[in-house]
Design a protein around this motif. Structure first.
Motif, PDB file in Angstrom:
ATOM      1  N   ASP A   1       0.792  -1.110  -0.047  1.00 58.51           N
ATOM      2  CA  ASP A   1       0.040  -0.134   0.065  1.00 58.51           C
ATOM      3  C   ASP A   1       0.930   1.074  -0.007  1.00 58.51           C
ATOM      4  OD1 ASP A   1       0.730   0.417   2.604  1.00 58.51           O
ATOM      5  OD2 ASP A   1      -0.775  -0.512   3.347  1.00 58.51           O
ATOM      6  N   GLY A   2       0.193   2.444   0.054  1.00 61.40           N
ATOM      7  CA  GLY A   2       1.015   3.697  -0.119  1.00 61.40           C
ATOM      8  C   GLY A   2       1.794   3.724   1.051  1.00 61.40           C
ATOM      9  N   LEU A   3       1.510   3.666   2.447  1.00 61.46           N
ATOM     10  CA  LEU A   3       2.354   3.818   3.162  1.00 61.46           C
ATOM     11  C   LEU A   3       3.539   2.864   3.228  1.00 61.46           C
ATOM     12  CD1 LEU A   3      -0.202   3.817   6.608  1.00 61.46           C
ATOM     13  CD2 LEU A   3       1.330   5.788   5.691  1.00 61.46           C
ATOM     14  N   GLY A   4       3.442   1.592   2.762  1.00 62.57           N
ATOM     15  CA  GLY A   4       4.510   0.717   2.650  1.00 62.57           C
ATOM     16  C   GLY A   4       5.598   1.215   1.629  1.00 62.57           C
ATOM     17  N   ALA A   5       4.914   1.587   0.720  1.00 57.06           N
ATOM     18  CA  ALA A   5       5.719   2.717  -0.504  1.00 57.06           C
ATOM     19  C   ALA A   5       6.570   3.634   0.108  1.00 57.06           C
ATOM     20  CB  ALA A   5       4.810   3.036  -1.546  1.00 57.06           C
ATOM     21  N   LEU A   6       5.837   4.461   0.830  1.00 57.36           N
ATOM     22  CA  LEU A   6       6.861   5.680   1.427  1.00 57.36           C
ATOM     23  C   LEU A   6       8.007   4.961   2.454  1.00 57.36           C
ATOM     24  CD1 LEU A   6       3.949   8.081   2.468  1.00 57.36           C
ATOM     25  CD2 LEU A   6       5.431   8.062   0.336  1.00 57.36           C
TER      26      LEU A   6
ATOM     27  N   THR B   1       0.516   9.084  -4.592  1.00 58.35           N
ATOM     28  CA  THR B   1       1.031   9.989  -5.797  1.00 58.35           C
ATOM     29  C   THR B   1       1.109  11.486  -5.325  1.00 58.35           C
ATOM     30  OG1 THR B   1      -0.226   8.728  -7.448  1.00 58.35           O
ATOM     31  CG2 THR B   1       0.310  10.962  -8.158  1.00 58.35           C
ATOM     32  N   ALA B   2       0.220  11.870  -4.521  1.00 62.73           N
ATOM     33  CA  ALA B   2       0.263  13.294  -4.010  1.00 62.73           C
ATOM     34  C   ALA B   2       1.494  13.466  -2.971  1.00 62.73           C
ATOM     35  CB  ALA B   2      -0.862  13.692  -3.175  1.00 62.73           C
TER      36      ALA B   2
ATOM     37  N   ALA C   1      -8.748  12.648 -10.280  1.00 61.82           N
ATOM     38  CA  ALA C   1      -7.927  12.715  -8.829  1.00 61.82           C
ATOM     39  C   ALA C   1      -6.416  12.301  -8.964  1.00 61.82           C
ATOM     40  CB  ALA C   1      -8.543  11.983  -7.841  1.00 61.82           C
ATOM     41  N   VAL C   2      -6.347  11.456  -9.803  1.00 58.86           N
ATOM     42  CA  VAL C   2      -4.975  10.742  -9.923  1.00 58.86           C
ATOM     43  C   VAL C   2      -3.957  11.847 -10.780  1.00 58.86           C
ATOM     44  CG1 VAL C   2      -3.505   9.000 -11.419  1.00 58.86           C
ATOM     45  CG2 VAL C   2      -5.314   8.254  -9.817  1.00 58.86           C
ATOM     46  N   LEU C   3      -4.554  12.359 -11.804  1.00 55.55           N
ATOM     47  CA  LEU C   3      -3.770  13.184 -12.410  1.00 55.55           C
ATOM     48  C   LEU C   3      -3.543  14.842 -11.654  1.00 55.55           C
ATOM     49  CD1 LEU C   3      -5.311  12.485 -16.051  1.00 55.55           C
ATOM     50  CD2 LEU C   3      -3.247  11.678 -15.021  1.00 55.55           C
ATOM     51  N   THR C   4      -4.559  14.970 -11.047  1.00 59.22           N
ATOM     52  CA  THR C   4      -4.512  16.312 -10.126  1.00 59.22           C
ATOM     53  C   THR C   4      -3.457  16.033  -9.098  1.00 59.22           C
ATOM     54  OG1 THR C   4      -6.745  16.746 -10.614  1.00 59.22           O
ATOM     55  CG2 THR C   4      -5.702  17.790  -8.758  1.00 59.22           C
ATOM     56  N   ALA C   5      -3.259  14.910  -8.651  1.00 63.13           N
ATOM     57  CA  ALA C   5      -2.258  14.723  -7.428  1.00 63.13           C
ATOM     58  C   ALA C   5      -0.768  14.572  -8.205  1.00 63.13           C
ATOM     59  CB  ALA C   5      -2.406  13.345  -6.934  1.00 63.13           C
TER      60      ALA C   5
END
Length: 212
Positions: free
Chosen positions: A40-45, A71-72, A97-101
């Motif tokens: 997940d995102g936390l793991g990626a960070l 992404t943000a 949302a993804v592209l805005t991020a």
């Protein structure tokens, strides 16, 4: 195109079976190396605190931290690191949302391995890749963003700011630690995207846009 080294990928996917399958498929793709994985995102960070991939390939919807928030965070904390979102969901709100991020690309999971490999290389080289099936949402997003710079990638935006300041290609290359040829390619892209005939008119347009 000859590359000096393989494109280093951080693969982020919460479903273990899909993550392992993608890693195995990408291992067969020329010039691609999955150097790390996260669920997940936390793991990626956490991974990004110790690893320096060339690109993040992430699912959009995951527990704890989804692909939009990841992404943000990458855009804010790891500028210059492209994020390519790969998902089964194609609703317009998610695409926007993804592209805005700050994502550099959005692909659906039924894309071919060959297309995915080319997309990874493309975003690392500063391009943007949007699945044709969700292009409508991407265009709608561009129309809602003020100013002519909405169509630029993150890297092009950074170069654009320096062009607006009057820096030469050599100056920009030194400032950003890039090859001068790479800067020249970015400037050519700016001229094409903003429909300017020469560098002087480009610099004036960028100065005006960035000053608004």
């Amino acid at each position: 195109m000859i590359r000096e080294h393989a494109t280093r990928v951080l693969l982020v996917e919460d479903q273990q079976l899909i993550r392992r399958g993608l890693a195995m498929l990408l291992a067969t793709t020329d010039g691609v190396d999955v150097v790390a994985e996260a669920e997940d995102g936390l793991g990626a960070l956490d991974v990004l605190s110790t690893t320096t991939p060339d690109v993040v390939l992430t699912d959009a919807r995951m527990p704890r931290m989804d692909g939009v928030e990841l992404t943000a965070r990458c855009t804010r904390d790891h500028p210059g690191l492209p994020v390519l979102v790969l998902t089964t969901f194609d609703d317009d709100a998610l695409v926007q949302a993804v592209l805005t991020a700050g994502a550099s690309g959005f692909l659906l999971k039924d894309t071919s391995v060959e297309e995915l490999g080319m997309a990874l290389h493309a975003v690392v080289e500063g391009g943007m890749v949007i699945d044709p099936r969700v292009a409508r949402a991407a265009v709608q997003r561009k129309r809602t963003v003020d100013g002519p710079l909405a169509i630029l990638t993150r890297r092009e935006r950074v170069v654009a700011e320096l062009v607006a300041q009057g820096l030469t290609n050599a100056d920009i290359a030194a400032r950003l630690v890039l090859a001068e040829g790479t800067v020249k390619n970015h400037v050519s892209a700016l001229l094409r995207k903003l429909d300017e005939r020469d560098r002087t008119s480009l610099a004036l347009t960028l100065y005006k846009a960035l000053g608004d």
